[in-house]
Design a protein around this motif. Structure first.
Motif, mmCIF file in Angstrom:
data_model
loop_
_atom_site.group_PDB
_atom_site.id
_atom_site.type_symbol
_atom_site.label_atom_id
_atom_site.label_comp_id
_atom_site.label_asym_id
_atom_site.label_seq_id
_atom_site.Cartn_x
_atom_site.Cartn_y
_atom_site.Cartn_z
ATOM 1 N N ARG A 120 -41.876 7.390 8.367
ATOM 2 C CA ARG A 120 -43.327 7.201 8.484
ATOM 3 C C ARG A 120 -43.731 7.018 9.946
ATOM 4 O O ARG A 120 -44.739 7.584 10.401
ATOM 5 C CB ARG A 120 -43.768 5.991 7.653
ATOM 6 C CG ARG A 120 -45.272 5.754 7.668
ATOM 7 C CD ARG A 120 -45.693 4.751 6.620
ATOM 8 N NE ARG A 120 -45.346 3.385 6.949
ATOM 9 C CZ ARG A 120 -46.156 2.541 7.611
ATOM 10 N NH1 ARG A 120 -47.362 2.960 8.008
ATOM 11 N NH2 ARG A 120 -45.783 1.308 7.848
ATOM 12 N N LEU A 121 -42.949 6.254 10.688
ATOM 13 C CA LEU A 121 -43.244 6.051 12.106
ATOM 14 C C LEU A 121 -43.188 7.373 12.860
ATOM 15 O O LEU A 121 -44.062 7.656 13.693
ATOM 16 C CB LEU A 121 -42.254 5.047 12.699
ATOM 17 C CG LEU A 121 -42.320 4.825 14.209
ATOM 18 C CD1 LEU A 121 -43.710 4.369 14.648
ATOM 19 C CD2 LEU A 121 -41.260 3.811 14.647
ATOM 20 N N ARG A 122 -42.174 8.178 12.574
ATOM 21 C CA ARG A 122 -42.070 9.481 13.232
ATOM 22 C C ARG A 122 -43.298 10.336 12.926
ATOM 23 O O ARG A 122 -43.863 10.980 13.821
ATOM 24 C CB ARG A 122 -40.801 10.198 12.769
ATOM 25 C CG ARG A 122 -40.584 11.569 13.403
ATOM 26 C CD ARG A 122 -39.330 12.233 12.848
ATOM 27 N NE ARG A 122 -39.427 12.469 11.415
ATOM 28 C CZ ARG A 122 -38.420 12.880 10.657
ATOM 29 N NH1 ARG A 122 -37.225 13.078 11.188
ATOM 30 N NH2 ARG A 122 -38.582 13.075 9.358
ATOM 31 N N ALA A 123 -43.719 10.353 11.677
ATOM 32 C CA ALA A 123 -44.875 11.160 11.285
ATOM 33 C C ALA A 123 -46.148 10.690 11.980
ATOM 34 O O ALA A 123 -46.972 11.505 12.426
ATOM 35 C CB ALA A 123 -45.049 11.115 9.764
ATOM 36 N N VAL A 124 -46.317 9.374 12.089
ATOM 37 C CA VAL A 124 -47.499 8.829 12.762
ATOM 38 C C VAL A 124 -47.480 9.184 14.242
ATOM 39 O O VAL A 124 -48.514 9.561 14.822
ATOM 40 C CB VAL A 124 -47.556 7.298 12.566
ATOM 41 C CG1 VAL A 124 -48.617 6.679 13.459
ATOM 42 C CG2 VAL A 124 -47.839 6.953 11.114
ATOM 43 N N LEU A 125 -46.315 9.089 14.857
ATOM 44 C CA LEU A 125 -46.217 9.436 16.276
ATOM 45 C C LEU A 125 -46.546 10.904 16.510
ATOM 46 O O LEU A 125 -47.250 11.252 17.476
ATOM 47 C CB LEU A 125 -44.807 9.126 16.784
ATOM 48 C CG LEU A 125 -44.495 7.644 17.026
ATOM 49 C CD1 LEU A 125 -42.995 7.434 17.171
ATOM 50 C CD2 LEU A 125 -45.225 7.134 18.272
ATOM 51 N N VAL A 126 -46.061 11.775 15.635
ATOM 52 C CA VAL A 126 -46.354 13.203 15.780
ATOM 53 C C VAL A 126 -47.847 13.462 15.588
ATOM 54 O O VAL A 126 -48.470 14.206 16.360
ATOM 55 C CB VAL A 126 -45.523 14.030 14.778
ATOM 56 C CG1 VAL A 126 -45.991 15.486 14.755
ATOM 57 C CG2 VAL A 126 -44.042 13.972 15.136
ATOM 58 N N ALA A 127 -48.432 12.830 14.596
ATOM 59 C CA ALA A 127 -49.856 13.038 14.317
ATOM 60 C C ALA A 127 -50.728 12.563 15.483
ATOM 61 O O ALA A 127 -51.647 13.272 15.916
ATOM 62 C CB ALA A 127 -50.251 12.317 13.031
ATOM 63 N N ALA A 161 -37.314 10.113 19.959
ATOM 64 C CA ALA A 161 -36.368 8.999 19.949
ATOM 65 C C ALA A 161 -36.211 8.425 18.546
ATOM 66 O O ALA A 161 -35.097 8.094 18.109
ATOM 67 C CB ALA A 161 -36.831 7.915 20.920
ATOM 68 N N VAL A 162 -37.321 8.313 17.828
ATOM 69 C CA VAL A 162 -37.254 7.848 16.438
ATOM 70 C C VAL A 162 -36.499 8.859 15.586
ATOM 71 O O VAL A 162 -35.702 8.481 14.710
ATOM 72 C CB VAL A 162 -38.666 7.596 15.877
ATOM 73 C CG1 VAL A 162 -38.612 7.294 14.378
ATOM 74 C CG2 VAL A 162 -39.331 6.441 16.620
ATOM 75 N N ASP A 163 -36.720 10.134 15.837
ATOM 76 C CA ASP A 163 -36.017 11.169 15.079
ATOM 77 C C ASP A 163 -34.504 11.048 15.263
ATOM 78 O O ASP A 163 -33.738 11.173 14.296
ATOM 79 C CB ASP A 163 -36.502 12.546 15.536
ATOM 80 C CG ASP A 163 -35.859 13.677 14.758
ATOM 81 O OD1 ASP A 163 -36.117 13.763 13.547
ATOM 82 O OD2 ASP A 163 -35.088 14.450 15.350
ATOM 83 N N ARG A 164 -34.057 10.806 16.477
ATOM 84 C CA ARG A 164 -32.616 10.619 16.707
ATOM 85 C C ARG A 164 -32.111 9.377 15.982
ATOM 86 O O ARG A 164 -30.985 9.362 15.451
ATOM 87 C CB ARG A 164 -32.333 10.524 18.206
ATOM 88 C CG ARG A 164 -32.552 11.825 18.960
ATOM 89 C CD ARG A 164 -32.039 11.734 20.386
ATOM 90 N NE ARG A 164 -32.780 10.786 21.193
ATOM 91 C CZ ARG A 164 -33.898 11.058 21.866
ATOM 92 N NH1 ARG A 164 -34.431 12.283 21.784
ATOM 93 N NH2 ARG A 164 -34.503 10.150 22.598
ATOM 94 N N SER A 165 -32.919 8.357 15.930
ATOM 95 C CA SER A 165 -32.534 7.130 15.223
ATOM 96 C C SER A 165 -32.391 7.383 13.729
ATOM 97 O O SER A 165 -31.509 6.818 13.076
ATOM 98 C CB SER A 165 -33.574 6.031 15.474
ATOM 99 O OG SER A 165 -33.601 5.668 16.836
ATOM 100 N N ILE A 166 -33.257 8.213 13.184
ATOM 101 C CA ILE A 166 -33.171 8.565 11.767
ATOM 102 C C ILE A 166 -31.848 9.275 11.481
ATOM 103 O O ILE A 166 -31.171 8.991 10.480
ATOM 104 C CB ILE A 166 -34.372 9.440 11.362
ATOM 105 C CG1 ILE A 166 -35.658 8.602 11.376
ATOM 106 C CG2 ILE A 166 -34.162 10.074 9.988
ATOM 107 C CD1 ILE A 166 -36.935 9.416 11.245
ATOM 108 N N THR A 167 -31.471 10.190 12.358
ATOM 109 C CA THR A 167 -30.205 10.900 12.192
ATOM 110 C C THR A 167 -29.028 9.924 12.202
ATOM 111 O O THR A 167 -28.115 10.016 11.359
ATOM 112 C CB THR A 167 -30.025 11.940 13.310
ATOM 113 O OG1 THR A 167 -31.089 12.899 13.233
ATOM 114 C CG2 THR A 167 -28.692 12.657 13.188
ATOM 115 N N ARG A 168 -29.053 8.983 13.145
ATOM 116 C CA ARG A 168 -27.966 7.999 13.217
ATOM 117 C C ARG A 168 -27.928 7.116 11.972
ATOM 118 O O ARG A 168 -26.851 6.815 11.442
ATOM 119 C CB ARG A 168 -28.138 7.138 14.471
ATOM 120 C CG ARG A 168 -27.757 7.809 15.771
ATOM 121 C CD ARG A 168 -27.789 6.842 16.924
ATOM 122 N NE ARG A 168 -29.133 6.455 17.283
ATOM 123 C CZ ARG A 168 -29.839 7.002 18.287
ATOM 124 N NH1 ARG A 168 -29.300 7.984 19.014
ATOM 125 N NH2 ARG A 168 -31.056 6.595 18.569
#
Length: 430
Positions: A120-127, A161-168
């Motif tokens: 959700r945080l990633r989506a908000v940042l992208v938006a 950065a959040v996206d990389r965290s999701i992968t980890r």
């Protein structure tokens, strides 16, 4: 568990009641497998299934005498199983066959909640990045005005950065979503590996390939490191927001209710307290990760040193990471962006942020680079002292400039390349 930062859905996974319910689930599944193998009589299974999840109070009563939580749990659980069939519960198992298998299931469920907030945080940042892709502001290096950028690009940096965290975190979830039901020292001496396979399959868990008595703790250290890294990424977001909310900057403002009060003494205060809270919680996550590293090295097939640590760090780390990521999404989603203030700050240094373009134009015109650098640097220093625009100071030194050299657009002509990369985050698996 820190109630102040525990959201209901995460808190519910880490209560004593939930723990004992998960232990009962493991014991029932193990009994089902044992019935299939003909080890436990089929007539015992209905009674085992009907056994009640013991209350924490009842377990505590037994534990005061036995000084062993798992044995206390088994006593409290089996006393509710009719016709003496309780004797078949835990057949051939050791304590951590129960504890670690149930723990793997709880850790996986907890990861899912944190991942949902991170996504959700990633989506908000992208938006918000798309919304402010053309909102020009000044970039700062070492805290000093550097060159023009856009607020959208700032947010896109955090989105990646959040996206990389999701992968980890997804990799760490796989690492901890395992169980073991292999007996006293992991040799399956008193229990068929088919029991382990059955239980773990029903719980959606993998199997520890070569167990000792416990699931290997490097798995849990990987998980805690992933949570700490997510926390650090969210901390960076919070720090950026705090810096941009300072009185002399005031480019953004975090959301507040109409009843907000920032100070008991100063009615004018509008403090970045949510961003500060986000930052502070990251420090705890790093400390918990360090504790998990200490738990990796256990004596021989196991010792108990990790147990008291995990009773604290697992529920605390998950509640904090879940809260922190969710709170950051709320702040970014409702952030007030003062674009006018951004433009004012952009020009606050009277053209100094365009010095690199003047330098390059001089070099392109045939000037020696070091000589041109020194000339522009000296003019910039004078402008800093006098408050005169850099273009005027350069003119006084015989250097002709154009208005185009002092426009933000000259720095931002290739930003669509960055936007294309950022928008691809919307296409990743959620």
């Amino acid at each position: 568990m820190i109630d102040r930062y525990a959201l209901p859905e995460m808190k519910g996974l880490w209560t004593p009641e939930r723990k004992y319910a998960s232990w009962v689930e493991v014991e029932v599944l193990a009994s089902e497998a044992q019935v299939r193998l003909g080890v436990v009589p089929a007539e015992a299974l209905p009674a085992i299934r009907d056994g009640e999840v013991p209350t924490p109070a009842r377990v505590e009563e037994f534990e005061r005498v036995r000084d062993h939580e798992i044995l206390a749990f088994l006593a409290a659980y089996t006393e509710t199983i009719a016709d003496g069939h309780g004797r078949w519960v835990h057949h051939g198992m050791t304590s951590y066959d129960l504890v670690d298998t149930a723990l793997g299931h709880t850790l996986a469920a907890s990861c899912d909640l944190v991942l949902a907030e991170a996504v959700r945080l990633r989506a908000v940042l992208v938006a918000r990045s798309k919304e402010h892709w053309d909102t020009v502001c000044v970039a700062r290096t070492h805290g000093i005005h550097a060159e023009p950028t856009t607020f959208g690009q700032k947010l896109a940096l955090h989105a990646f950065a959040v996206d990389r965290s999701i992968t980890r975190l997804r990799a760490a979830r796989t690492a901890v979503a395992v169980g073991t039901i292999s007996g006293a020292v992991g040799t399956y001496s008193s229990i068929d590996p088919a029991v382990e396979a059955y239980v773990c399959d029903r719980l959606g868990l993998g199997v520890e390939p070569v167990p000792s008595q416990v699931v290997a703790r490097d798995r849990h250290a990987e998980l805690m490191a992933a949570l700490a890294l997510l926390g650090a990424v969210v901390e960076q977001i919070g720090l950026e927001l705090r810096l941009l909310q300072r009185t002399e900057v005031r480019e953004v403002e975090e959301p507040r209710t109409s009843e907000y009060q920032g100070s008991s003494a100063m009615p004018h205060k509008r403090n970045p307290t949510t961003s500060e809270r986000i930052n502070g919680l990251a420090r705890l996550l790093r400390a918990y990760a360090n504790a998990a590293y200490e738990n990796v090295a256990l004596w021989h097939e196991r010792d108990l040193a990790h147990s008291p640590v995990e009773r604290v760090v697992f529920p605390d780390a998950f509640t904090i990471a879940h809260y922190q990521a969710g709170k950051a999404a709320d702040v970014i989603g409702n952030l007030t962006v003062h674009s006018g203030r951004m433009l004012a700050n952009l020009e606050a240094t009277h053209g100094l942020i365009y010095s690199s373009e003047v330098l390059l134009d001089l070099v392109n015109a045939g000037e020696d680079r070091d000589k041109a650098y020194r000339v522009v640097q000296a003019a910039a220093l004078e402008s800093t002292e006098t408050g005169e625009h850099l273009a005027d100071t350069l003119a006084d030194r015989g250097i002709t400039t154009t208005a185009a050299q002092f426009q933000p657009e000259r720095f931002l002509g290739r930003r669509d390349v960055l936007r294309d990369r950022m928008e691809k985050l919307l296409d990743v698996e959620v």
